[in-house]
Design a protein around this motif. Structure first.
Motif, PDB file in Angstrom:
ATOM      1  N   THR A  85      51.071  44.908  57.800  1.00  0.00           N
ATOM      2  CA  THR A  85      49.920  45.419  58.529  1.00  0.00           C
ATOM      3  C   THR A  85      49.702  44.602  59.796  1.00  0.00           C
ATOM      4  OG1 THR A  85      48.937  45.973  56.394  1.00  0.00           O
ATOM      5  CG2 THR A  85      47.465  45.994  58.283  1.00  0.00           C
ATOM      6  N   THR A  91      53.793  46.573  48.524  1.00  0.00           N
ATOM      7  CA  THR A  91      53.339  45.769  49.652  1.00  0.00           C
ATOM      8  C   THR A  91      53.493  46.546  50.949  1.00  0.00           C
ATOM      9  OG1 THR A  91      55.504  44.726  49.888  1.00  0.00           O
ATOM     10  CG2 THR A  91      53.884  43.566  48.537  1.00  0.00           C
ATOM     11  N   ARG A 126      50.943  40.847  58.905  1.00  0.00           N
ATOM     12  CA  ARG A 126      50.772  40.242  57.580  1.00  0.00           C
ATOM     13  C   ARG A 126      51.261  41.190  56.488  1.00  0.00           C
ATOM     14  NH1 ARG A 126      44.467  38.618  58.536  1.00  0.00           N
ATOM     15  NH2 ARG A 126      44.799  37.409  60.440  1.00  0.00           N
ATOM     16  N   THR A 127      51.750  40.608  55.421  1.00  0.00           N
ATOM     17  CA  THR A 127      52.137  41.392  54.251  1.00  0.00           C
ATOM     18  C   THR A 127      50.942  41.439  53.311  1.00  0.00           C
ATOM     19  OG1 THR A 127      54.440  40.743  54.477  1.00  0.00           O
ATOM     20  CG2 THR A 127      53.761  41.587  52.331  1.00  0.00           C
ATOM     21  N   GLN A 128      50.584  42.651  52.891  1.00  0.00           N
ATOM     22  CA  GLN A 128      49.445  42.831  51.999  1.00  0.00           C
ATOM     23  C   GLN A 128      49.877  43.609  50.764  1.00  0.00           C
ATOM     24  OE1 GLN A 128      46.682  44.801  54.850  1.00  0.00           O
ATOM     25  NE2 GLN A 128      45.308  43.180  54.177  1.00  0.00           N
ATOM     26  N   THR A 129      49.226  43.336  49.643  1.00  0.00           N
ATOM     27  CA  THR A 129      49.451  44.113  48.430  1.00  0.00           C
ATOM     28  C   THR A 129      48.576  45.352  48.492  1.00  0.00           C
ATOM     29  OG1 THR A 129      49.961  42.122  47.181  1.00  0.00           O
ATOM     30  CG2 THR A 129      49.349  44.076  45.908  1.00  0.00           C
TER      31      THR A 129
END
Length: 139
Positions: free
Chosen positions: A80, A77, A92-95
């Motif tokens: 961003t 993760t 935001r947390t993104q994979t």
């Protein structure tokens, strides 16, 4: 249970058709030897399979490695910054997808927002569809 050599080990491992494996290494020196695994398509350490060592036994002059597939490989993760409007941002947390062939994945503990492009986005000076200044592009 499946028993086999390099071709069988490679095939089952590449297709993720294993839960546990036992690798036995004998103390015999005869030069280059026979590889335990064939080509796995792994090109960097970040892509390497990392099984958990459940047990190591020494039986006579042989070493037995009992390996277990890692439970639920955790996704990578990233946090961003999104510019959601003039003067507003959202973190935001993104994979992150695993690196593809020819790619590397790097991490950082700290990153800054430059006073150039990102600042213009923050101020709302970039309108949707507006093109960037080509003189700023890297070669």
């Amino acid at each position: 249970m499946v028993e086999g050599g390099s071709t069988i080990l490679t095939s089952f491992t590449k297709k993720n058709l294993w839960d546990e494996m036992i690798i036995v290494s004998a103390v015999k020196i005869f030069g280059a030897g026979i590889p335990s695994f064939g080509e796995m398509g792994i090109e960097s350490l970040s892509q390497a399979l990392q099984p958990r060592v459940k047990e190591i036994k020494i039986i006579g002059n042989e070493v037995c490695w009992h390996l277990v597939k890692p439970e639920g490989i955790k996704p990578i993760t990233s946090r961003t910054v999104f510019f959601t409007g003039p003067g507003t941002v959202d973190v935001r947390t993104q994979t992150i997808a695993a690196p593809r062939k020819g790619e590397e994945l790097y991490t950082s503990r700290l990153i800054g927002i430059s006073p150039g492009t990102e600042k213009q986005f923050y101020r709302g000076n970039f309108l949707k569809g507006k093109k960037s200044d080509p003189s700023l592009w890297l070669p």
